[in-house]
Design a protein around this motif. Structure first.
Motif, PDB file in Angstrom:
ATOM      1  N   TYR A  34      41.580  50.746  37.866  1.00  0.00           N
ATOM      2  CA  TYR A  34      40.594  50.747  38.943  1.00  0.00           C
ATOM      3  C   TYR A  34      41.091  49.876  40.076  1.00  0.00           C
ATOM      4  N   SER A  35      40.533  50.136  41.263  1.00  0.00           N
ATOM      5  CA  SER A  35      40.916  49.335  42.426  1.00  0.00           C
ATOM      6  C   SER A  35      39.718  48.564  42.961  1.00  0.00           C
ATOM      7  N   GLY A  36      38.606  49.255  43.222  1.00  0.00           N
ATOM      8  CA  GLY A  36      37.413  48.550  43.686  1.00  0.00           C
ATOM      9  C   GLY A  36      36.534  48.094  42.543  1.00  0.00           C
ATOM     10  N   GLY A  37      36.413  48.923  41.514  1.00  0.00           N
ATOM     11  CA  GLY A  37      35.612  48.585  40.348  1.00  0.00           C
ATOM     12  C   GLY A  37      34.139  48.921  40.483  1.00  0.00           C
ATOM     13  N   THR A  38      33.729  49.437  41.646  1.00  0.00           N
ATOM     14  CA  THR A  38      32.309  49.704  41.885  1.00  0.00           C
ATOM     15  C   THR A  38      31.744  50.690  40.873  1.00  0.00           C
ATOM     16  N   GLU A  39      32.405  51.824  40.701  1.00  0.00           N
ATOM     17  CA  GLU A  39      31.892  52.830  39.786  1.00  0.00           C
ATOM     18  C   GLU A  39      32.025  52.387  38.332  1.00  0.00           C
ATOM     19  N   PHE A  40      33.082  51.652  38.016  1.00  0.00           N
ATOM     20  CA  PHE A  40      33.238  51.176  36.642  1.00  0.00           C
ATOM     21  C   PHE A  40      32.032  50.335  36.245  1.00  0.00           C
ATOM     22  N   ILE A  41      31.620  49.432  37.119  1.00  0.00           N
ATOM     23  CA  ILE A  41      30.475  48.578  36.824  1.00  0.00           C
ATOM     24  C   ILE A  41      29.195  49.408  36.748  1.00  0.00           C
ATOM     25  N   THR A  42      28.998  50.277  37.722  1.00  0.00           N
ATOM     26  CA  THR A  42      27.767  51.071  37.787  1.00  0.00           C
ATOM     27  C   THR A  42      27.611  51.976  36.569  1.00  0.00           C
ATOM     28  N   PHE A  43      28.659  52.748  36.264  1.00  0.00           N
ATOM     29  CA  PHE A  43      28.539  53.724  35.184  1.00  0.00           C
ATOM     30  C   PHE A  43      28.606  53.069  33.802  1.00  0.00           C
ATOM     31  N   SER A  44      29.308  51.952  33.692  1.00  0.00           N
ATOM     32  CA  SER A  44      29.357  51.254  32.410  1.00  0.00           C
ATOM     33  C   SER A  44      27.986  50.699  32.040  1.00  0.00           C
ATOM     34  N   ARG A  45      27.264  50.212  33.032  1.00  0.00           N
ATOM     35  CA  ARG A  45      25.934  49.641  32.783  1.00  0.00           C
ATOM     36  C   ARG A  45      24.964  50.665  32.226  1.00  0.00           C
ATOM     37  N   ILE A  46      25.156  51.944  32.565  1.00  0.00           N
ATOM     38  CA  ILE A  46      24.239  52.985  32.085  1.00  0.00           C
ATOM     39  C   ILE A  46      24.898  53.845  31.003  1.00  0.00           C
ATOM     40  N   ASN A  47      25.952  53.292  30.402  1.00  0.00           N
ATOM     41  CA  ASN A  47      26.619  53.925  29.259  1.00  0.00           C
ATOM     42  C   ASN A  47      27.195  55.308  29.576  1.00  0.00           C
ATOM     43  N   GLN A  48      27.658  55.492  30.807  1.00  0.00           N
ATOM     44  CA  GLN A  48      28.314  56.746  31.172  1.00  0.00           C
ATOM     45  C   GLN A  48      29.822  56.580  31.332  1.00  0.00           C
ATOM     46  N   LEU A  49      30.310  55.368  31.071  1.00  0.00           N
ATOM     47  CA  LEU A  49      31.741  55.093  31.144  1.00  0.00           C
ATOM     48  C   LEU A  49      32.054  53.967  30.184  1.00  0.00           C
ATOM     49  N   LYS A  50      33.182  54.098  29.489  1.00  0.00           N
ATOM     50  CA  LYS A  50      33.574  53.069  28.535  1.00  0.00           C
ATOM     51  C   LYS A  50      35.091  52.928  28.545  1.00  0.00           C
ATOM     52  N   ALA A  51      35.569  51.716  28.315  1.00  0.00           N
ATOM     53  CA  ALA A  51      37.007  51.473  28.230  1.00  0.00           C
ATOM     54  C   ALA A  51      37.247  50.259  27.343  1.00  0.00           C
ATOM     55  N   ASP A  52      38.386  50.282  26.654  1.00  0.00           N
ATOM     56  CA  ASP A  52      38.805  49.111  25.887  1.00  0.00           C
ATOM     57  C   ASP A  52      39.554  48.124  26.777  1.00  0.00           C
ATOM     58  N   ALA A  53      40.155  48.643  27.842  1.00  0.00           N
ATOM     59  CA  ALA A  53      40.920  47.794  28.756  1.00  0.00           C
ATOM     60  C   ALA A  53      40.907  48.407  30.147  1.00  0.00           C
ATOM     61  N   VAL A  54      40.868  47.536  31.179  1.00  0.00           N
ATOM     62  CA  VAL A  54      40.949  48.005  32.554  1.00  0.00           C
ATOM     63  C   VAL A  54      42.123  47.313  33.235  1.00  0.00           C
ATOM     64  N   ILE A  55      42.798  48.069  34.086  1.00  0.00           N
ATOM     65  CA  ILE A  55      43.939  47.541  34.842  1.00  0.00           C
ATOM     66  C   ILE A  55      43.570  47.579  36.317  1.00  0.00           C
ATOM     67  N   ASP A  56      43.429  46.405  36.893  1.00  0.00           N
ATOM     68  CA  ASP A  56      43.008  46.246  38.279  1.00  0.00           C
ATOM     69  C   ASP A  56      44.239  46.344  39.191  1.00  0.00           C
ATOM     70  N   LEU A  57      44.219  47.315  40.101  1.00  0.00           N
ATOM     71  CA  LEU A  57      45.367  47.568  40.974  1.00  0.00           C
ATOM     72  C   LEU A  57      45.367  46.716  42.242  1.00  0.00           C
ATOM     73  N   LYS A  58      44.350  45.889  42.415  1.00  0.00           N
ATOM     74  CA  LYS A  58      44.250  45.125  43.667  1.00  0.00           C
ATOM     75  C   LYS A  58      45.312  44.039  43.800  1.00  0.00           C
ATOM     76  N   GLY A  59      46.031  43.743  42.731  1.00  0.00           N
ATOM     77  CA  GLY A  59      47.084  42.739  42.814  1.00  0.00           C
ATOM     78  C   GLY A  59      48.416  43.287  43.294  1.00  0.00           C
ATOM     79  N   ILE A  60      48.503  44.596  43.501  1.00  0.00           N
ATOM     80  CA  ILE A  60      49.757  45.245  43.879  1.00  0.00           C
ATOM     81  C   ILE A  60      49.827  45.403  45.395  1.00  0.00           C
TER      82      ILE A  60
END
Length: 279
Positions: A34-60
């Motif tokens: 993910y880059s912004g993370g907006t949808e990851f947070i939104t959809f994870s909160r309502i159990n429509q998205l799940k991940a064991d690990a996330v890789i944030d691209l904002k450091g590149i």
């Protein structure tokens, strides 16, 4: 609150990001970029998205480029919608993004996040389809530069472990006459009933659409109808609407019939806005 635990990684380089993805995947983990993370947070909160690990691209660093490089405009996937709008380097893209979400959200939503959105609209793709954009994709095989149309069919089609690094646009497209129209049910930042991006190249209208079907699209068949000079404007529009590539959406935002009505009126607005450049 996100109802599950996950590992968080923020690599500094493309190779580190890709290698981290494959290392984690080989451990049997569900991994997402993910880059912004907006949808990851939104959809994870309502159990429509799940991940064991996330890789944030904002450091590149390459994902933060926003500049002309010779005859090309290069935009990194981690550049925010507000940064793109405020730069005014590609006015059609900037104006399109000004109508996505509210100002605070646009500080967080990134180009890559919008183009890879789980929502059907992905309005940022419209100016890119019209401008024959290219994409730079990073993956285990290295970096590839491909025409956008090669990897976009209703949505971006990337292989596992690949991510969007940059969008590349020929500078000439950034100065063409354009119009961006978004029609919503309530407020101007709501999901679109109809959203259209259009520009004029070689005395021909190009148009791309969001909110009409279950995916954003550009149809050359529709464009041919819209540019058929032997017909009146109304006849061109009526013909173009018969060539929509999929069924018009019928949902809580608008009925199918109302969407078609709004679409036709929006196309008339585009003719009025661009008429002087077509003479």
């Amino acid at each position: 609150m996100i109802p599950f635990d996950f590992e968080y990684y923020k690599p500094d380089t493309i190779s580190e990001a890709v290698n981290t993805f494959h290392d984690l995947q080989n451990q049997g983990k569900l991994v997402i970029y993910y880059s912004g993370g907006t949808e990851f947070i939104t959809f994870s909160r309502i159990n429509q998205l799940k991940a064991d690990a996330v890789i944030d691209l904002k450091g590149i660093a390459d994902c933060h480029v926003l500049e002309f490089q010779g005859d090309q405009l290069v935009i990194g996937s981690a550049v925010s919608l507000n940064q793109i709008s405020e730069s005014n380097l590609f006015p059609l893209l900037g104006k399109t993004f000004k109508k996505v979400a509210d100002h605070t959200s646009r500080n967080k939503i990134t180009l890559g996040g919008n183009l890879n959105s789980q929502l059907i609209y992905r309005e940022g793709i419209l100016p890119l389809l019209l401008s024959d954009a290219k994409v730079k994709i990073a993956g285990i095989e290295g970096e590839l530069v491909l025409p956008l149309e090669n990897v976009f069919t209703e949505e971006l089609k990337l292989d596992a472990g690949q991510f969007l690094e940059q969008i590349i646009i020929d500078k000439n497209y950034t100065a063409l006459p354009f119009v961006s129209i978004k029609k919503t049910k309530i407020s101007k930042v709501s999901y679109p009933v109809v959203s259209i991006g259009a520009l004029v190249k070689d005395q021909q209208i190009r148009a791309a659409f969001s909110g009409v079907c279950q995916y954003p699209f550009r149809s050359k068949q529709m464009e041919a109808a819209l540019n058929e000079s032997s017909l009146s404007k109304t006849e061109r529009i009526d013909k173009a609407v018969t060539l929509i590539p999929s069924e018009i959406i019928d949902d809580i935002q608008a009925s199918r019939e109302y969407r078609e009505f709004v679409l036709k009126n929006a196309l008339l607005e585009i003719y009025d806005s661009l008429e002087a450049t077509l003479a």
